[in-house]
Enzyme design. Structure first.
Site, short mmCIF file in Angstrom:
data_model
loop_
_atom_site.label_atom_id
_atom_site.label_comp_id
_atom_site.label_asym_id
_atom_site.label_seq_id
_atom_site.Cartn_x
_atom_site.Cartn_y
_atom_site.Cartn_z
N CYS A 1 0.89 -1.15 0.26
CA CYS A 1 -0.16 -0.07 -0.15
C CYS A 1 0.88 1.12 -0.11
O CYS A 1 1.70 1.54 0.74
CB CYS A 1 -0.92 -0.29 1.35
SG CYS A 1 -1.90 1.52 1.39
N VAL B 1 -6.05 1.12 5.47
CA VAL B 1 -4.55 1.48 6.11
C VAL B 1 -3.86 2.47 5.69
O VAL B 1 -4.37 2.72 4.45
CB VAL B 1 -3.79 -0.09 5.77
CG1 VAL B 1 -4.42 -1.40 6.55
CG2 VAL B 1 -3.57 -0.41 4.39
#
Ligand code: GSH
Length: 241
Positions: free
Chosen positions: A32, A72
Site C-alpha cells: 500500500c 490502512v
C-alpha cells in the site's frame, strides 16, 4: 526499527495479537503506497514500531473496530488510534520531534500541506492509468500536467521539497514515484523526460539513496506482480513471502 511475528496478511477470523503496553503498532498492507508514507516517516525518525499486515479483501473485525473506514495505515499505541496517512504522519511528527519533517512556521506548514493534500489529483490519475493501461490519452496529459506543479515547486526549493533535507512532502509523494516505472513500462509517454521534469528526475535519484526509502521499497518485479493482481481483481497481499 520494525518488528513483527508474521508478515502474512491477517484475514477475517484470525486471532488478534495483543498489543503490549507502550508499543507503537502500524496496521499496514505490504504494497500500500499510503501505508508506505507512514512507514517512511517511522523509518526516517527511527521510531520503534511493530507491523500487523491486513488482508484488505477479508478484513478482521478487530481491524474494522479500529478504523471503521477500513483503510490502512492505522497507528495504535495504548489507548490511542490514528488513521489516514497524512494525519498519521503529522501526528508522528508532532509526537516524535527528532528529524522534524513539517515546518514549524504555520504558513510554511500550510503551503506544504497544500502540496501533499492536492497530490490526490496525481494518485487518482495514476490508478486510472494503471488499471486502464491509459486507453485515454487525455488522462496521461492531465497526469503530466499535475506533475508540472511539483516540478515547478521543486525547482524553487532545491534538492528535496525540504531544500537540502527531506521534508514531509517528499515522503508523502514518494510512493507513487517508486511505482511510476509500472506505467512507464506500458506507456512510454508517462516517462519523466529531462526537458520537462529535470528537477523531479534528479530528486528521484536522491530519494533512492535515503535509508528510509531503501528500507521500505519493493523492486519493480514485485510491484508489477502486485499491480497485475490488482488489475485482475485478485491482489496477492502475501506475494513473495
Ligand atoms: N486516504 C487514505 C489514506 O491516506 O490513508 C487512503 C488509504 C487507502 O486507500 N488504503 C488502501 C486500503 O486500505 C490500500 S492502498 N484499501 C482498503 C479498502 O479499500 O477497503
Amino acid at each position: 526499527y520494525s518488528t513483527m511475528t508474521t508478515q502474512k496478511a491477517h484475514v477475517q477470523g484470525s486471532q488478534f495479537v495483543e498489543l503490549a503496553p507502550g508499543t507503537l503498532r502500524l496496521y499496514s498492507m505490504r504494497f500500500c503506497p499510503y501505508a508506505q508514507r507512514t512507514r517512511l516517516v517511522l523509518e526516517h525518525k527511527r521510531i520503534p514500531y511493530e507491523t500487523v499486515n491486513i488482508h484488505l479483501r477479508k478484513k478482521p473485525d478487530w481491524f474494522l473496530q479500529r478504523n471503521p473506514i477500513g483503510l490502512v495505515p492505522v497507528l495504535e499505541k495504548d489507548d490511542k488510534i490514528v488513521y489516514e496517512s497524512s494525519v498519521c504522519n503529522d501526528y508522528l511528527d508532532d509526537v516524535y520531534p527528532q528529524n522534524k519533517l513539517n515546518p514549524t512556521d504555520p504558513y510554511l506548514k500550510a503551503r506544504d500541506r497544500q502540496l501533499y493534500e492536492t497530490f490526490s489529483n496525481v494518485t487518482s490519475l495514476f490508478m486510472k492509468i494503471a488499471v486502464t493501461h491509459g486507453d485515454n490519452p487525455k488522462v496521461i496529459q492531465r497526469f503530466l500536467k499535475e506533475l508540472d506543479r511539483y516540478e515547478a515547486e521543486l525547482k524553487k526549493r532545491g534538492k528535496f521539497f525540504g531544500g537540502e533535507k527531506v521534508c514531509m512532502v517528499d515522503f508523502m509523494i514518494w510512493p507513487w514515484f517508486e511505482r511510476l516505472p509500472l506505467l512507464n513500462q506500458v506507456l512510454p509517454e508517462t516517462r519523466l523526460t529531462q526537458d520537462r521534469f529535470p528537477s523531479l528526475l534528479a530528486w528521484t535519484r536522491e530519494m533512492y539513496l535515503l535509508p528510509a526509502v531503501k528500507s521500505t521499497m519493493y523492486d519493480f518485479k514485485t510491484h508489477r506482480a502486485f499491480m497485475d493482481g490488482v488489475r485482475d481483481g485478485n491482489p496477492d497481499y502475501d506475494y513473495g513471502l
